[in-house]
Write a protein that holds these residues in place. Structure first.
Motif, PDB file in Angstrom:
ATOM      1  N   HIS A  56      -9.700  80.802 -69.624  1.00 53.32           N
ATOM      2  CA  HIS A  56      -8.489  79.978 -68.898  1.00 53.32           C
ATOM      3  C   HIS A  56      -7.815  80.847 -67.719  1.00 53.32           C
ATOM      4  CE1 HIS A  56      -4.775  77.669 -68.821  1.00 53.32           C
ATOM      5  NE2 HIS A  56      -5.439  76.600 -69.475  1.00 53.32           N
ATOM      6  N   PRO A  88      -2.712  75.962 -64.453  1.00 54.67           N
ATOM      7  CA  PRO A  88      -3.736  75.130 -64.172  1.00 54.67           C
ATOM      8  C   PRO A  88      -3.250  74.179 -62.870  1.00 54.67           C
ATOM      9  CG  PRO A  88      -2.802  74.324 -66.111  1.00 54.67           C
ATOM     10  CD  PRO A  88      -2.009  75.853 -65.887  1.00 54.67           C
ATOM     11  N   GLY A  89      -4.513  73.786 -62.340  1.00 54.76           N
ATOM     12  CA  GLY A  89      -4.255  72.967 -61.016  1.00 54.76           C
ATOM     13  C   GLY A  89      -4.365  71.512 -61.239  1.00 54.76           C
ATOM     14  N   ARG A 108      -6.462  67.734 -61.882  1.00 53.19           N
ATOM     15  CA  ARG A 108      -7.690  67.325 -62.166  1.00 53.19           C
ATOM     16  C   ARG A 108      -8.003  66.137 -61.102  1.00 53.19           C
ATOM     17  NH1 ARG A 108      -6.396  67.129 -68.382  1.00 53.19           N
ATOM     18  NH2 ARG A 108      -4.336  66.221 -67.633  1.00 53.19           N
ATOM     19  N   ASP A 129      -3.423  60.429 -58.391  1.00 53.36           N
ATOM     20  CA  ASP A 129      -1.993  60.062 -58.749  1.00 53.36           C
ATOM     21  C   ASP A 129      -0.952  60.891 -57.724  1.00 53.36           C
ATOM     22  OD1 ASP A 129      -2.930  58.476 -60.797  1.00 53.36           O
ATOM     23  OD2 ASP A 129      -2.851  59.954 -62.360  1.00 53.36           O
ATOM     24  N   TRP A 148      -8.105  61.418 -74.157  1.00 56.57           N
ATOM     25  CA  TRP A 148      -6.933  61.947 -74.526  1.00 56.57           C
ATOM     26  C   TRP A 148      -6.786  63.349 -74.073  1.00 56.57           C
ATOM     27  CZ3 TRP A 148      -6.539  66.303 -77.665  1.00 56.57           C
ATOM     28  CH2 TRP A 148      -7.432  66.542 -78.520  1.00 56.57           C
ATOM     29  N   MET A 186       3.616  60.657 -59.979  1.00 54.75           N
ATOM     30  CA  MET A 186       2.836  59.918 -60.935  1.00 54.75           C
ATOM     31  C   MET A 186       3.874  58.770 -61.649  1.00 54.75           C
ATOM     32  SD  MET A 186       0.275  61.168 -63.901  1.00 54.75           S
ATOM     33  CE  MET A 186      -0.248  62.491 -62.987  1.00 54.75           C
ATOM     34  N   LYS A 237       2.017  56.100 -66.709  1.00 56.54           N
ATOM     35  CA  LYS A 237       0.817  56.996 -66.817  1.00 56.54           C
ATOM     36  C   LYS A 237       1.086  58.179 -67.615  1.00 56.54           C
ATOM     37  CE  LYS A 237      -3.048  56.842 -64.121  1.00 56.54           C
ATOM     38  NZ  LYS A 237      -3.639  56.670 -62.480  1.00 56.54           N
ATOM     39  N   MET A 294      -0.436  59.336 -71.314  1.00 53.22           N
ATOM     40  CA  MET A 294      -1.251  60.643 -71.589  1.00 53.22           C
ATOM     41  C   MET A 294      -0.559  61.405 -72.524  1.00 53.22           C
ATOM     42  SD  MET A 294      -2.255  60.928 -67.578  1.00 53.22           S
ATOM     43  CE  MET A 294      -2.302  62.775 -67.618  1.00 53.22           C
ATOM     44  N   ILE A 352      -2.098  62.469 -76.201  1.00 54.96           N
ATOM     45  CA  ILE A 352      -2.323  63.782 -76.701  1.00 54.96           C
ATOM     46  C   ILE A 352      -1.624  64.050 -78.201  1.00 54.96           C
ATOM     47  CG2 ILE A 352      -2.000  66.164 -76.351  1.00 54.96           C
ATOM     48  CD1 ILE A 352      -2.185  65.669 -73.078  1.00 54.96           C
ATOM     49  N   GLU A 372       0.848  73.541 -76.549  1.00 56.36           N
ATOM     50  CA  GLU A 372      -0.237  74.360 -75.987  1.00 56.36           C
ATOM     51  C   GLU A 372      -1.195  73.474 -75.164  1.00 56.36           C
ATOM     52  OE1 GLU A 372      -0.565  77.481 -76.261  1.00 56.36           O
ATOM     53  OE2 GLU A 372       1.395  77.578 -77.161  1.00 56.36           O
ATOM     54  N   HIS A 373      -1.482  72.195 -75.533  1.00 59.60           N
ATOM     55  CA  HIS A 373      -2.387  71.415 -74.783  1.00 59.60           C
ATOM     56  C   HIS A 373      -2.088  71.020 -73.417  1.00 59.60           C
ATOM     57  CE1 HIS A 373      -6.040  68.954 -74.556  1.00 59.60           C
ATOM     58  NE2 HIS A 373      -5.324  67.980 -73.786  1.00 59.60           N
ATOM     59  N   LYS A 399       0.424  72.776 -71.887  1.00 57.51           N
ATOM     60  CA  LYS A 399       0.312  73.912 -70.870  1.00 57.51           C
ATOM     61  C   LYS A 399      -0.918  74.282 -70.449  1.00 57.51           C
ATOM     62  CE  LYS A 399       3.111  76.419 -73.754  1.00 57.51           C
ATOM     63  NZ  LYS A 399       3.969  77.523 -74.280  1.00 57.51           N
ATOM     64  N   ASP A 400      -1.920  74.014 -70.999  1.00 59.47           N
ATOM     65  CA  ASP A 400      -3.196  74.579 -71.005  1.00 59.47           C
ATOM     66  C   ASP A 400      -3.932  73.702 -69.864  1.00 59.47           C
ATOM     67  OD1 ASP A 400      -3.169  76.811 -72.326  1.00 59.47           O
ATOM     68  OD2 ASP A 400      -4.771  76.040 -73.953  1.00 59.47           O
ATOM     69  N   PHE A 401      -3.603  72.372 -70.119  1.00 62.69           N
ATOM     70  CA  PHE A 401      -4.379  71.326 -69.013  1.00 62.69           C
ATOM     71  C   PHE A 401      -3.539  70.802 -68.118  1.00 62.69           C
ATOM     72  CE2 PHE A 401      -6.977  71.940 -73.037  1.00 62.69           C
ATOM     73  CZ  PHE A 401      -8.002  72.084 -72.399  1.00 62.69           C
ATOM     74  N   TRP A 402      -2.258  70.672 -68.139  1.00 64.02           N
ATOM     75  CA  TRP A 402      -1.429  70.016 -66.988  1.00 64.02           C
ATOM     76  C   TRP A 402      -0.798  71.176 -66.234  1.00 64.02           C
ATOM     77  CZ3 TRP A 402       1.996  65.178 -68.741  1.00 64.02           C
ATOM     78  CH2 TRP A 402       1.351  64.386 -69.610  1.00 64.02           C
ATOM     79  N   GLY A 403      -0.780  70.826 -65.038  1.00 61.41           N
ATOM     80  CA  GLY A 403      -0.185  71.788 -64.084  1.00 61.41           C
ATOM     81  C   GLY A 403       1.346  71.762 -64.293  1.00 61.41           C
ATOM     82  N   PRO A 404       1.995  72.689 -63.686  1.00 61.03           N
ATOM     83  CA  PRO A 404       3.414  72.708 -63.844  1.00 61.03           C
ATOM     84  C   PRO A 404       4.431  71.484 -63.469  1.00 61.03           C
ATOM     85  CG  PRO A 404       2.814  74.341 -62.598  1.00 61.03           C
ATOM     86  CD  PRO A 404       1.507  73.867 -63.085  1.00 61.03           C
ATOM     87  N   GLU A 405       3.702  70.808 -62.255  1.00 63.86           N
ATOM     88  CA  GLU A 405       4.310  69.874 -61.666  1.00 63.86           C
ATOM     89  C   GLU A 405       4.427  68.671 -62.684  1.00 63.86           C
ATOM     90  OE1 GLU A 405       1.891  71.533 -60.184  1.00 63.86           O
ATOM     91  OE2 GLU A 405       3.204  72.817 -58.607  1.00 63.86           O
ATOM     92  N   MET A 406       3.427  68.370 -63.468  1.00 69.94           N
ATOM     93  CA  MET A 406       3.314  67.198 -64.296  1.00 69.94           C
ATOM     94  C   MET A 406       4.020  67.538 -65.548  1.00 69.94           C
ATOM     95  SD  MET A 406      -0.844  66.322 -64.084  1.00 69.94           S
ATOM     96  CE  MET A 406      -1.053  65.384 -65.507  1.00 69.94           C
ATOM     97  N   ARG A 407       4.291  68.618 -65.840  1.00 70.05           N
ATOM     98  CA  ARG A 407       4.824  69.169 -67.102  1.00 70.05           C
ATOM     99  C   ARG A 407       6.527  68.891 -66.773  1.00 70.05           C
ATOM    100  NH1 ARG A 407       1.578  73.790 -67.694  1.00 70.05           N
ATOM    101  NH2 ARG A 407       3.397  75.347 -66.966  1.00 70.05           N
TER     102      ARG A 407
END
Lengths: 963, 67
Positions: A614, A636-637, A639, A645, A921, B1, B5, B9, B13, B31-32, B34-42
């Motif tokens: 990671h 993370p960037g 996907r 989107d 998910w 976005m 949507k 999502m 989760i 945690e999920h 933070k690990d998989f979404w970029g900061p902009e999405m969060r």
């Protein structure tokens, strides 16, 4: 260019055996071989070639030609060496006056019924009959048919004034090879290869004695009309010019060969590219290739014509906006234009406004550079790969449970399996060479369970039949796999010793408590899954108690809103039953494209650096930061779906897309198109003007797998070399193009050969630590992890314990997808692929494979068809809430009522205009496999299809080059 | 976005972690994300929740406080 030194490519006559050592003497030389080995093979081991025609080491000995007779001390007569097993102390003589005389007589008879047109025969110089005539010293043929009719041969069309009734015309129906009965010696090697190697049983010997003929299918069939799948095994086995590649007939006998790796599916077959100069004559499966063991399918063996197809774009092109025609420019201008635009976008919209999509069809080295471009030159983590839309749930699910994002076995492991479970995969179409190896094991008695909404070919075909086919309703995978686990726990069929030793016991007890609940029982889930409870119980018992149980799964598992959960449920099953860590067992994702595994390994995902680490980890980032001299973003960037989107939302503006066609392959075409249209710089780096290129501003021509050096990593983690057999027709290998772009954007990259990129990968990625090109030259291939802990690589993973330590059971509750049928959309659409076509079809549609599949068709159950008035071949409109398209219907009971199925190989259909933006998910892997649809009669293509084609035509215009 | 949507999502989760044993589900959702979404999405999700969190599952609401 360095040609590979072929280690030992001789035909040993009969297959290798495993067993206790036996020593014998052949022509005075001692040789020690495993018990069960034939005398012929034993002789071959010490370099003594016993003449032979009907024997070849890909099929069992048959003993029909009698050319390989030998004398054995103490035995009467002259036994055939191919069918005689070795015995301790045996004394064999391969050259005595007696056997020489017999062989001469045999050859004389063969040649008396064979045309003597050797000089103009396509097999001249590559013909075993010719070789054997020479080897036995045949100098004269005494048998001549009477001139006055009654001609008893098979090769002359006319006998005097009369037509020869024994003569049969050449069968040229298959696009890739011919069958010339006049040259056939009826050794039956082709028939046996079709049975033993491919497992299709399309060929047979028809008639008896002098009337014996090789026949494809029934009396009225030709090769194309028969069950033949055009794998090429028969052509490979044929000792004469009877079955001959059309390319050899046209181009002549190849004079050199280079070992390389197929660029189609994730099996990753090794091939010999046989060449004349820089012209490819044919691709022949390489017998020492450890993924394929000398077998091939129609795609890898024959469908390489796209590499020289006239549609290939060889010059870079640019345009200011997508409504303009393309303008051909120099590489310098195209790269300069692209770099300036991308930098300009970053200045205007911010560092994170651009990104990359790496390719699962390109090499590891190329993929590594593309993600490095994002992280180290664009300075963001906006990198993703098409694995997002296929196997990203595998990465997540297996990572969570076992600790590593990869299949556990090698393909050889299937030889030791007792019960194979196939879930959501169609190996005879998608992974044909693996399917042949599995079918071979099934014919030896292994059992098969298939979990799939469709009755795929593996469920029942020649000499194989699944013990259980569980035709589940699309979208209910978790319920079915959990029900299997329920039975195993409820009936106490689990392997307690394994679980106590290898897994976290507390997590197991929690899981057992959960799964034992009656809501997971097959009787309770039957109503939603459609799978009969009794069948499911029996299947669970068989998997748990039938010996070595292996699970092979495909995109029917991952491409769901609960894709990751199903992967974890599968891992639970394997742990419950102790089916991990040895040969014949395991959890095996069948990867779609050639380098899906590699693309994932190379850090293509936006949250992971190479080696699945990671980006948040400072110590991992620092490895790359020190080497690259940059600061890596710790967040993370985006996907792929997020990029689209964000593009629609206005914050994502530029994309470098290498070797993928997201417009055709990604779900919800309207949304993808809107995303691409909203971007200000789309760079497509590909062989052809694909569908995505309709929305591109820069087109950078790509090179084929024949034109570059690198490595692919297949579904069994095998790193195989890809070798350049000709210069890139576009001028550059793909890694060079990426480097040009990086340099134009200010990077100081100085790679001169992909071997340096692999060295960088090895230096930074623990699982690849000991991998380098010199080692691959020597060993052929290696399976990661390959480092000081596993210097020989790792054919099977988790042997003494899981990578993460203790295996982790995870609770897998079934949660229905939001995609539901209703009055407007009462049917469920599921999608897949077909043998002759590959993915979006960009390659295979540009080959003669189209004779097998010229268009996508919709499979509809006769019941659903009848109530809608649909007949075979009718145009039907397929509509979902996302969009609609038209295609032809075919009526079949392969699908159950309520389910329809199609492929997505053709842009004219664009099956993905129907699929929705629902996704897994955990990983956002799209839910391709479940879409609520309606089907009705239509008059032809929809308005949208016509508009789409018009736009595509407009977009593909190329201005004549400026003088 | 689009909010729908993003909300779907996030809720998806949460629907997985809600089924997991233990008492740290919100932590694991966070945690999920933070690990998989970029900061902009969060940030978008947080902004949406601040405006109107009625369409977010309780677990997502709890998780948002942790990211």
């Amino acid at each position: 260019m360095k040609d590979f030194v072929i280690p030992d490519d001789r035909d040993m006559g009969t297959p290798a055996k495993v067993g206790a050592a036996v020593t014998l003497s052949v022509d005075g030389f001692d040789v020690t071989v495993p018990e069960g080995t034939s005398v012929m093979r034993a002789a071959a081991e010490i370099g003594l070639k016993i003449p032979k025609l009907c024997a070849t080491d890909s099929v069992d000995a048959f003993g029909s030609c009698r050319l390989c007779v030998v004398e054995i001390e103490g035995r009467r007569g002259t036994p055939a060496s191919c069918t005689t097993p070795v015995m301790e102390g045996m004394v064999v003589r391969t050259q005595s006056s007696k056997v020489k005389k017999i062989r001469n007589g045999v050859m004389e008879l063969y040649i008396s019924d064979h045309p003597l047109d050797c000089l103009t025969c396509a097999a001249n110089g590559d013909c075993e009959l010719q070789d054997m005539a020479g080897a036995v010293g045949l100098r004269d043929v005494r048998y001549i048919a009477p001139q006055a009719g009654g001609l008893a041969n098979h090769f002359e069309p006319r006998s005097g004034a009369e037509a020869n009734p024994e003569w049969m015309a050449k069968d040229e129906s298959n696009p890739y090879f011919t069958y010339d009965p006049a040259k056939c010696i009826v050794c039956s090697r082709c028939v046996r290869a079709c049975e033993e190697v491919q497992g299709t049983f399309a060929l047979t010997i028809e008639g008896r004695g002098f009337d014996s003929r090789v026949s494809a299918g029934g009396p009225l069939d030709d090769f194309l009309g028969s069950d033949c799948v055009s794998c090429g095994a028969c052509v490979q086995a044929c000792p004469t010019g009877t079955l001959q590649e059309k390319s050899v007939i046209e181009l002549g006998t190849p004079e050199r060969s280079v070992i390389t790796t197929c660029a189609y599916c994730g099996v990753g077959c090794s091939f010999k590219a046989e060449m004349n100069g820089d012209e490819l004559v044919r691709m022949v499966p390489y017998k020492h290739g450890e993924a394929n063991r000398g077998h091939s399918c129609v795609k890898g063996r024959f469908a390489y014509g796209y590499a020289t197809h006239q549609d290939r774009i060889l010059k870079p092109m640019i345009r200011d906006s997508i409504d303009q025609p393309w303008k051909e420019v120099s590489w310098e201008e195209a790269i300069g234009f692209a770099a300036a635009r991308m930098r300009g976008l970053q200045e205007k919209y911010g560092r994170k406004s651009i990104g990359v999509i790496t390719s699962s069809r390109c090499t590891n080295e190329e993929t590594y550079l593309v993600q490095k471009l994002a992280r180290g030159v664009f300075m963001n983590n906006n990198t993703d790969t098409c694995a997002r839309v296929c196997h990203s749930p595998t990465g997540y699910g297996l990572g969570q449970t076992f600790g590593t994002s990869a299949g556990t076995q090698n393909f050889d492991s299937v030889q030791y399996t007792d019960v194979a479970v196939i879930i959501g995969a169609n190996p005879t179409d998608g992974h044909p060479v693996f399917a042949s190896r599995l079918k071979k094991r099934l014919r030896q008695g292994a059992k098969l369970i298939v979990i799939d909404p469709r009755r795929t070919d593996i469920v029942r075909s020649a000499h194989i039949e699944a013990s259980y086919h569980l035709p589940l309703r699309p979208g209910t995978n978790v319920a079915v796999v959990s029900a299997l686990a329920h039975v195993i726990v409820d009936e106490a069929l689990f392997d307690e010793t394994f679980i106590r030793e290898r897994c976290d016991w507390d997590e197991f007890t929690e899981y057992a408590e959960f799964i034992k609940d009656v809501r997971h029982s097959p009787e309770m889930t039957e109503i939603l899954t459609g799978v009969p409870a009794e069948d499911l119980r029996k299947a669970a018992r068989l998997y748990a108690t039938g010996g070595n149980g292996s699970i092979y799964y495909g995109l029917g598992v991952t491409e769901h809103s609960q894709g990751s959960t199903t992967v974890m449920a599968i891992a639970n099953l394997a742990m419950l039953t102790g089916n991990l860590g040895r040969e014949g067992v395991g959890v095996n994702p069948l990867r779609g494209q050639n380098n899906v595994q590699g693309a994932c390994d190379m850090g293509s995902f936006p949250h992971e650096l190479p080696g699945y680490r990671h980006v948040k980890g400072e110590e991992v980032r620092s490895i790359f930061e020190d080497l690259w001299g940059v600061k890596i973003d710790p967040e993370p960037g985006l996907r792929i779906p997020n990029m689209l989107d964000a593009a629609v939302g206005g914050s994502f503006k530029g994309l470098y897309c290498q070797g993928e066609d997201i417009l055709q392959s990604d779900p919800d075409t309207h949304h993808v198109a809107a995303g691409l249209a909203a971007m200000e710089c789309v760079i497509v780096h590909d062989l052809f003007l694909n569908e995505t290129a309709n929305y591109a501003h820069v087109f950078l021509p790509g090179s084929t797998f024949l034109e570059k050096n690198g490595t692919f990593t297949n579904a069994e983690r095998r790193i195989n070399r890809v070798r350049k057999v000709m210069q890139p027709k576009n001028g550059y290998e793909d890694w060079e193009v990426t480097q040009l772009l990086a340099k134009a954007m200010g990077a100081d990259w100085q790679y001169t050969h992909p071997t340096q990129i692999m060295d960088e990968i090895a230096a930074t990625t623990p699982g690849f630590a000991n991998v380098n090109y010199a080692m691959l030259e020597e060993r052929g291939s290696v399976q990661w992890p390959c480092n000081d802990a596993a210097p020989e690589g790792s054919p099977i993973m988790h042997v003494d314990g899981f990578v993460r330590g203790k295996g982790r059971f995870i609770v897998t509750e079934y949660i229905a997808t939001d995609e539901r049928t209703g009055p407007r959309f009462p049917l469920l659409l599921t999608t897949g692929r077909i043998l002759s076509q590959y993915n979006v079809g960009a390659q295979t549609r540009r080959t003669e494979n189209t004779v097998w599949h010229a268009e996508d068709v919709l499979e509809v159950h006769p019941h659903d068809a009848e109530v809608r008035g649909i007949k075979e071949g009718d145009w039907v409109k397929l509509a979902s809430r996302a969009g609609e398209t038209s295609l032809r219907a075919t009526l079949t009971d392969r699908v159950v009522p309520g389910v329809v199925y199609t492929t997505f190989h053709h842009p004219d259909t664009q099956a993905n205009v129907i699929t929705t933006d629902f996704s897994d998910w955990a990983t956002n892997c799209p839910e391709y496999k479940v879409t609520a649809v309606q089907v009705g009669l239509s008059n032809g293509p929809t308005e949208w299809q016509r508009e789409y084609n018009e736009q595509a035509q407009q977009s593909r215009r190329i201005l004549p080059a400026a003088e | 976005m689009s909010h729908e949507k993003l909300t779907r999502m996030a809720n998806q989760i949460a629907s997985f972690f809600a089924t997991q044993p233990g008492s740290d589900q919100a932590q694991r959702v966070a945690e999920h994300l933070k690990d998989f979404w970029g900061p902009e999405m969060r940030d978008e999700l947080k902004a949406h929740a601040a405006a109107d969190d009625s369409d977010l599952s309780p677990l997502v609401r709890d998780a948002i406080l942790l990211i």
